[in-house]
Design a protein around this motif. Sequence first.
Motif, PDB file in Angstrom:
ATOM      1  N   CYS A 128       0.834  -1.214   0.000  1.00 56.04           N
ATOM      2  CA  CYS A 128       0.000   0.000   0.000  1.00 56.04           C
ATOM      3  C   CYS A 128       0.866   1.262   0.000  1.00 56.04           C
ATOM      4  O   CYS A 128       0.537   2.243  -0.685  1.00 56.04           O
ATOM      5  CB  CYS A 128      -0.942  -0.003   1.198  1.00 56.04           C
ATOM      6  SG  CYS A 128      -2.257  -1.249   1.077  1.00 56.04           S
ATOM      7  N   VAL A 140       2.221   1.675  -3.510  1.00 56.63           N
ATOM      8  CA  VAL A 140       1.168   2.180  -4.397  1.00 56.63           C
ATOM      9  C   VAL A 140       0.951   3.668  -4.126  1.00 56.63           C
ATOM     10  O   VAL A 140       0.810   4.459  -5.064  1.00 56.63           O
ATOM     11  CB  VAL A 140      -0.143   1.365  -4.231  1.00 56.63           C
ATOM     12  CG1 VAL A 140      -1.309   2.043  -4.942  1.00 56.63           C
ATOM     13  CG2 VAL A 140       0.057  -0.053  -4.759  1.00 56.63           C
ATOM     14  N   ASP A 172      -6.007  -1.634  -0.243  1.00 57.13           N
ATOM     15  CA  ASP A 172      -6.016  -3.086  -0.023  1.00 57.13           C
ATOM     16  C   ASP A 172      -6.414  -3.476   1.398  1.00 57.13           C
ATOM     17  O   ASP A 172      -6.110  -4.585   1.847  1.00 57.13           O
ATOM     18  CB  ASP A 172      -4.644  -3.685  -0.359  1.00 57.13           C
ATOM     19  CG  ASP A 172      -4.550  -4.185  -1.792  1.00 57.13           C
ATOM     20  OD1 ASP A 172      -5.579  -4.198  -2.508  1.00 57.13           O
ATOM     21  OD2 ASP A 172      -3.438  -4.569  -2.207  1.00 57.13           O
ATOM     22  N   ASP A 192      -1.863   0.874  -8.599  1.00 56.83           N
ATOM     23  CA  ASP A 192      -1.903  -0.490  -8.080  1.00 56.83           C
ATOM     24  C   ASP A 192      -1.562  -1.498  -9.181  1.00 56.83           C
ATOM     25  O   ASP A 192      -0.855  -2.473  -8.931  1.00 56.83           O
ATOM     26  CB  ASP A 192      -3.275  -0.791  -7.488  1.00 56.83           C
ATOM     27  CG  ASP A 192      -3.347  -2.158  -6.833  1.00 56.83           C
ATOM     28  OD1 ASP A 192      -2.417  -2.509  -6.077  1.00 56.83           O
ATOM     29  OD2 ASP A 192      -4.331  -2.873  -7.074  1.00 56.83           O
TER      30      ASP A 192
END
Length: 163
Positions: A25, A28, A54, A123
Amino acid sequence: MKISDIDPIPLLKKSGCPDNVIEHCIAVRDLAMVFARNAPVDKELVEKGALLHDIGRCRTHSIAHGQVGAEICRDYGLPEEICRIVETHIGAGLTAEECRREGLKPVDCVPKTLEEKIVAHADNLIKGTKEITIDERLDHSANLPEAARKRMKDLSDEIEKYR
């Protein structure tokens, strides 16, 4: 709750996300912010949405993690803009019909806002914590229907101009 009041990392930990998901995360988020710097978007929304995208992986690693994560975010009382980033980040989104075919709630989960699109694209380009190309992502997604793969490529074409 205001977006500025959200502290994503403690929420990910409270939800039970493993360290590797949190690290993903963060990666991303870092890439999403590259696009956000040059795009007419709410940068804080992109940052926090990317960090939380996520959160559903605390319960499942299936395709359902987008909808599950959005429900977790709604349960926490997070703004709907964050919930939609989480709900629409799978690939280049899923149509309501694709959701139905996958056994998910038949909700339109295709990203519409630029913030949603940036997080979904970022992502797609982060595998674990490493950046890959859209062609590499499409190679990894060879099992997807052609319409979904085309949406991913079109999303890339739309967002890459902000890099």
